[in-house]
Enzyme design. Structure first.
Site, mmCIF file in Angstrom:
data_model
loop_
_atom_site.group_PDB
_atom_site.id
_atom_site.type_symbol
_atom_site.label_atom_id
_atom_site.label_comp_id
_atom_site.label_asym_id
_atom_site.label_seq_id
_atom_site.Cartn_x
_atom_site.Cartn_y
_atom_site.Cartn_z
ATOM 1 N N CYS A 59 -2.954 11.272 1.732
ATOM 2 C CA CYS A 59 -2.469 9.952 1.580
ATOM 3 C C CYS A 59 -0.885 10.157 0.909
ATOM 4 O O CYS A 59 -0.088 9.754 1.607
ATOM 5 C CB CYS A 59 -3.284 9.324 0.589
ATOM 6 S SG CYS A 59 -5.042 9.136 1.215
ATOM 7 N N LYS A 93 0.588 -1.103 -0.005
ATOM 8 C CA LYS A 93 -0.159 0.044 -0.035
ATOM 9 C C LYS A 93 0.902 1.191 0.167
ATOM 10 O O LYS A 93 0.578 2.053 -0.883
ATOM 11 C CB LYS A 93 -0.956 -0.098 1.274
ATOM 12 C CG LYS A 93 -1.533 1.302 1.714
ATOM 13 C CD LYS A 93 -2.623 1.713 0.468
ATOM 14 C CE LYS A 93 -2.687 3.369 0.381
ATOM 15 N NZ LYS A 93 -4.146 3.827 0.355
#
Ligand code: SAJ
Length: 426
Positions: free
Chosen positions: A278, A224
């Site tokens: 993010c 991720k």
């Protein structure tokens, strides 16, 4: 993969209760998606006003169609929000994982959620970490639970007879397309054991159309982080190229169009910097885990973080050549057609220009009813509508490629000094 006796364990959603910790940009859509599949979903949040908003069938974030899905789930009695956690079959952790100080990952919200879950756990419960997390966080969850629940046989890499299951299934959804990507994207699931991963996989199969890929927890965590770092590095390349082009008097947009005609080249778009919660954060988790070797990843972060200051300096030197300059700033959010201001380079740039008292600032943000508090009381800053800003300005600074700005009549821009940081008026 070993043969496991867990197939179809979630085949009858109405018999299972799922508790989702954190009702933000990730947790709320996940909770709503599971509720619409028929699970009984309890959303847990520490913020009482968020709990109230959701229980009244509304949402506190802007995301296409989310309001409809939440309203239907609440009305059907399948979704309710609470402040105090309750026992469940599955616990999904979707809380923030920010960093503090010099980019140190902060997993205290994950730890707090785990500590709240631990006393409620029963045999066969499944705990899933969805939050993007530093490497080792899923193992930390395992450790925190083992400490608090010595009555449980904990899962390990080999053993198959554990009392509970722990896995990491990192969220991958793009803000603005969350509900679609939640269903369509492939998912990576990393378990403390392969049985843990497979168990979590059974749950995701109930609502994901993409493929489910099973692995171990650490690999899922780094996968991720690598996805977002990969994008950050590629955006940094585009941003660096734009600065090089400015210096050499070359149009970066034409350059990128031409270079991208090569079958194996796909340069991304330069911009005013990288924002959001993010991509501007996650690469630092890799740097923190391997500081001596994560050189490209660190440099990319620095290149992207320097871009707002570079833009500010260019606007300042243009403004210095004018008497009482009026500057239209178009856009504040971190990217197009959303209202999210988190780590927004556009907001940062407007703030820096306002603080430097460069001139009269006319700010346009079609997705916000009012300016954020940091700008609202600024003497030289006003929120105005688009046409007025462009007409009155000497300098037009385009910061976000909102659809409204793409429609601006180019003729009205001709007499102005323009800075098109997104290349929409090229
Ligand atoms: N940006 C550019 N140039 C580009 C693309 C983006 O300057 O060519 C800027 C945007 O304007 C924005 C920032 O980068 O400021 C990030 O925007 P984004 O659309 O690339 O990504 P996010 O942060 O909205 O969502 C990302 C996604 N990750 C990837 O595409 C690898 C999403 O799938 C993740 O789920 C999400 O991060 C997350 O939550 O981790």
């Amino acid at each position: 993969m070993p043969k496991l006796d867990i197939q179809n364990v979630f085949a009858e959603p109405s018999t299972k209760r799922i508790s989702v910790f954190g009702l933000g940009y990730v947790g709320l859509p996940v909770a709503a998606a599971l509720a619409s599949r028929g699970f009984e979903v309890i959303g847990v949040d520490i913020n009482a006003s968020i709990v109230d908003v959701i229980n009244s069938g509304h949402v506190h974030i802007v995301e296409p169609d989310l309001d409809m899905v939440v309203q239907a789930a609440v009305a059907a009695g399948k979704l309710r929000a609470v402040l105090e956690p309750e026992p469940a079959d599955v616990f999904i952790i979707a809380v923030p994982t920010p960093f503090y100080g010099d980019h140190c990952p902060d997993i205290s919200y994950v730890r707090d959620a785990t500590n709240a879950i631990a006393p409620l756990l029963q045999k066969n419960n499944l705990i899933i970490l969805e939050s993007t997390s530093p490497i080792g966080t899923t193992e930390n969850i395992h450790g925190w639970i083992a400490e608090r629940r010595p009555d449980f046989v904990m899962p390990d890499a080999e053993g198959e007879s554990a009392d509970i299951h722990i896995a990491h299934c990192p969220e991958r959804v793009l803000p603005g397309r969350v509900l679609r990507e939640l269903v369509d994207n492939d998912r990576i699931i990393g378990g403390i054991s392969i049985r843990c991963a497979a168990y979590a996989g059974e749950l995701y199969r109930t609502f994901v159309r993409g493929e489910i890929h099973l692995t171990n927890a650490r690999t899922a965590e780094l996968a991720k982080l690598a996805e977002n770092a990969y994008r950050d590095v590629n955006i940094a390349f585009a941003n660096e190229m734009s600065v090089i082009c400015d210096r050499l008097g070359i149009n970066v947009w034409e350059l990128i169009d031409l270079a991208n005609k090569h079958p194996r080249v796909q340069i991304l778009s330069p911009g005013p910097g990288v924002g959001g919660h993010c991509i501007a954060i996650d690469p630092w988790f890799i740097v923190a885990a391997a500081p001596e070797v994560a050189r490209v990843i660190r440099a990319a972060r620095e290149v992207n973080d320097e871009k707002p200051t570079y833009i500010v300096e260019r606007v300042k030197s243009a403004a210095a050549r004018l008497r009482e300059p009026v500057i239209a700033c178009l856009g504040l959010s971190y990217k197009a057609d959303i209202d999210d201001l988190r780590a927004s380079p556009a907001l940062h740039i407007v703030q820096m220009l306002a603080d430097a008292q460069v001139g009269e600032m006319l700010v346009v943000e079609p997705n916000l009813k009012q300016l954020p508090a940091s700008l609202r009381d600024h003497k030289h800053v006003r929120q105005v509508e688009l046409r007025r800003a462009v007409t009155d300005a000497d300098i037009v600074l385009l910061l976000v490629d909102h659809r409204q700005f793409k429609r601006i009549d180019r003729e009205t821009l001709k007499p102005k000094i323009t800075f098109d940081t997104r290349g929409i008026w090229r």
